[in-house]
Scaffold this active site. Structure first.
Site, PDB file in Angstrom:
ATOM      1  CG  HIS A  43      -1.189  -2.772   2.454  1.00  0.00           C
ATOM      2  ND1 HIS A  43      -0.401  -1.677   2.190  1.00  0.00           N
ATOM      3  CD2 HIS A  43      -2.140  -2.354   3.305  1.00  0.00           C
ATOM      4  CE1 HIS A  43      -0.870  -0.643   2.870  1.00  0.00           C
ATOM      5  NE2 HIS A  43      -1.927  -1.030   3.557  1.00  0.00           N
ATOM      6  CG  ASP A  56       3.130  -6.922   4.519  1.00  0.00           C
ATOM      7  OD1 ASP A  56       3.089  -6.757   5.749  1.00  0.00           O
ATOM      8  OD2 ASP A  56       2.393  -6.303   3.725  1.00  0.00           O
ATOM      9  CD  GLN A  77      -3.198  -6.242   9.243  1.00  0.00           C
ATOM     10  OE1 GLN A  77      -3.542  -6.532  10.389  1.00  0.00           O
ATOM     11  NE2 GLN A  77      -3.443  -5.046   8.736  1.00  0.00           N
ATOM     12  CB  CYS A 133      -3.995   0.023   1.267  1.00  0.00           C
ATOM     13  SG  CYS A 133      -4.195   1.535   2.182  1.00  0.00           S
TER      14      CYS A 133
HETATM   15  N1  7TS Z   1       0.934  -4.591   4.795  1.00  0.00           N
HETATM   16  C1  7TS Z   1      -0.248  -4.978   5.288  1.00  0.00           C
HETATM   17  C2  7TS Z   1      -0.693  -6.395   5.110  1.00  0.00           C
HETATM   18  C3  7TS Z   1      -1.036  -4.043   5.976  1.00  0.00           C
HETATM   19  O1  7TS Z   1      -2.208  -4.422   6.467  1.00  0.00           O
HETATM   20  C4  7TS Z   1      -0.569  -2.711   6.108  1.00  0.00           C
HETATM   21  C5  7TS Z   1      -1.412  -1.659   6.748  1.00  0.00           C
HETATM   22  C6  7TS Z   1       0.670  -2.384   5.607  1.00  0.00           C
HETATM   23  C7  7TS Z   1       1.395  -3.349   4.933  1.00  0.00           C
HETATM   24  C8  7TS Z   1       1.258  -1.019   5.753  1.00  0.00           C
HETATM   25  O2  7TS Z   1       1.622  -0.820   7.072  1.00  0.00           O
HETATM   26  P1  7TS Z   1       2.137   0.604   7.579  1.00  0.00           P
HETATM   27  O3  7TS Z   1       2.199   0.433   9.057  1.00  0.00           O
HETATM   28  O4  7TS Z   1       3.448   0.846   6.957  1.00  0.00           O
HETATM   29  O5  7TS Z   1       1.102   1.597   7.142  1.00  0.00           O
HETATM   30  N2  7TS Z   1      -2.778  -1.919   6.685  1.00  0.00           N
HETATM   31  C9  7TS Z   1      -3.810  -1.094   6.985  1.00  0.00           C
HETATM   32  C10 7TS Z   1      -5.128  -1.509   6.902  1.00  0.00           C
HETATM   33  O6  7TS Z   1      -5.494  -2.636   6.584  1.00  0.00           O
HETATM   34  N3  7TS Z   1      -5.922  -0.480   7.246  1.00  0.00           N
HETATM   35  O7  7TS Z   1      -5.152   0.572   7.521  1.00  0.00           O
HETATM   36  C11 7TS Z   1      -3.823   0.204   7.362  1.00  0.00           C
END
Ligand code: 7TS
Length: 406
Positions: free
Chosen positions: A120, A197, A200, A361
């Site tokens: 991501h 990370d 998910q 992303c």
């Molecule tokens: N890493 C992964 C694997 C993610 O899926 C996401 C957000 C993030 C980092 C960032 O997380 P945040 O909570 O700091 O925004 N993923 C997604 C997605 O797949 N669709 O919308 C947000």
């Protein structure tokens, strides 16, 4: 388990565009159960004050609620202590903290940061910025056609110049669960740390940071039934102790002079300013909710749903599914012939079905897949086989609607 669980999510009981809502965009954000909504309301109605300062009763209630939530996060991830849990806005902020503090202090010219092309953007750009600033090199572990990675390739990519290996536990596009414990062993053998990370993974499976022996691990509360704006960074105490804060101000100081200041002990030295108190309370309530159902049960439910969805989606002519056939997490990325994913998502929305379309992303991964975007259906504990049946029949109709495009 579903009828009872669905009951607890008020938002699911509504019609969208004249159809009962089918919410399949859980990888973007999850819905919130009544228990979490009530915990946040109760906090504001009975406990709200700033933390760590007031001698008054509300100040102690708020502090207890906030620090109590930290204990829940520490238990949820099986951290050794609450000193290892830093509250952040989410995974993005957590990864930026590690990059800006830890990585900039240990990486120099020629040092390596190892990633995959499926990260991501929030687990990619912070490392790019470090590499650009200090002259470090980014290296990428090759990806197999089904989105998995080989440990042999990890062995070949990680060297004694590697300082950091940063990888998602679960890919938000390919739905792959990476073997982060084994990858961490390779990193450690080479004197590097592993940053995982967990955006998910934490909503969908049991995570034990001590068993994984990872150095840093992140979570985003909003993807696991908690409010937006709250997340956490787990870090091994010895590493966090050596790191410098990146945000300075109230809350995080010990003694402030005119020219120099000193910091509080862990974890507060990383939490400058008034923290996200109500968010943390909501996250604590979400953890209670998920643990009561059981993370193993949630994982079993989702892997059953994923298997069912893959079988059903396979029935659709011209569909391309990305990622491995076998998967533990209910997240399926696909393209419907030549129909643009945004058109797919728009038609589905007219039938009350919410999915995501776009690059998720993950622009480098889209280039690797040789597509500009994809559609993605992602499940959670409240989804059912009927939701998947609705998705499949809507996709069949979409295909018919766009006719020749497929
Ligand atoms: N890493 C992964 C694997 C993610 O899926 C996401 C957000 C993030 C980092 C960032 O997380 P945040 O909570 O700091 O925004 N993923 C997604 C997605 O797949 N669709 O919308 C947000």
């Amino acid at each position: 388990m579903n009828a009872l669980i669905r009951e607890q999510f008020p938002i699911l009981h509504q019609e969208i565009n004249g159809h009962p809502l089918v919410y399949l965009d859980n990888a973007a954000t999850s819905q919130k159960p009544r228990a979490v909504i009530d915990a946040v309301t109760r906090y504001y109605e009975w406990e709200n004050a700033n933390v760590h300062r007031g001698v008054h009763t509300l100040g102690s209630r708020a502090t207890d609620a906030y620090e109590g939530a930290r204990e829940k996060v520490a238990r949820f991830l099986h951290a050794k202590s609450t000193e290892e849990i830093i509250f952040t806005r989410g995974t993005t902020t957590a990864l930026n903290l590690v990059a800006s503090s830890y990585a900039r202090s240990v990486c120099g010219p020629g040092d390596e940061i190892v990633l995959t092309e499926m990260e991501h953007h929030s687990n990619l750009i912070p490392w790019q910025q470090v590499a650009l600033a200090v002259g470090a090199t980014l290296k990428y572990i090759p990806i197999q056609p089904d989105g998995t990675i080989n440990l042999d390739d990890v062995e070949k990519t990680v060297t004694s110049r590697t300082k950091i290996v940063a990888i998602a536990h679960v890919s938000n596009v390919m739905g792959v669960v990476h073997p982060v414990k084994a990858i961490g062993e390779i990193a450690h053998k080479n004197g590097a740390v592993i940053v995982v990370d967990g955006a998910q993974s934490t909503p969908h499976m049991k995570v034990d940071v001590q068993d994984l022996d990872c150095d840093f691990y992140t979570l985003s509360g909003h993807k696991m039934c908690a409010p937006t704006g709250i997340g956490a960074l787990y870090g091994k105490k010895a590493l966090l102790q050596k790191m410098e804060p990146i945000e300075f101000g109230g809350e995080m100081i010990n003694d402030v002079g005119l020219y120099e200041s000193t910091w509080k002990e862990l974890p507060w030295k990383f939490e400058g300013g008034t923290p996200i108190i109500a968010g943390a309370v909501g996250l604590g309530a979400a953890i209670d909710f998920l643990e009561e159902i059981g993370m193993d049960e949630i994982e079993r439910h989702e892997s059953r749903l994923a298997a069912y969805a893959i079988d059903r989606l396979d029935e659709i002519d011209g569909i391309t599914l990305y990622g491995p056939r076998e998967r533990k997490v209910g997240l399926i990325t696909f393209n419907l012939g030549d129909v643009h994913p945004h058109d797919v998502a728009t038609v589905l929305d007219t039938q009350g079905i919410a999915i995501r379309a776009g690059h998720h992303c993950c622009q480098p991964l889209m280039r690797w897949l040789k597509v500009s975007s994809t559609a993605r259906a992602s499940f959670y504990l409240y989804n059912t086989e009927e939701d998947i049946d609705r998705l499949v029949s809507a996709l069949i109709q979409t295909k018919e609607f766009f006719g020749d495009a497929t």
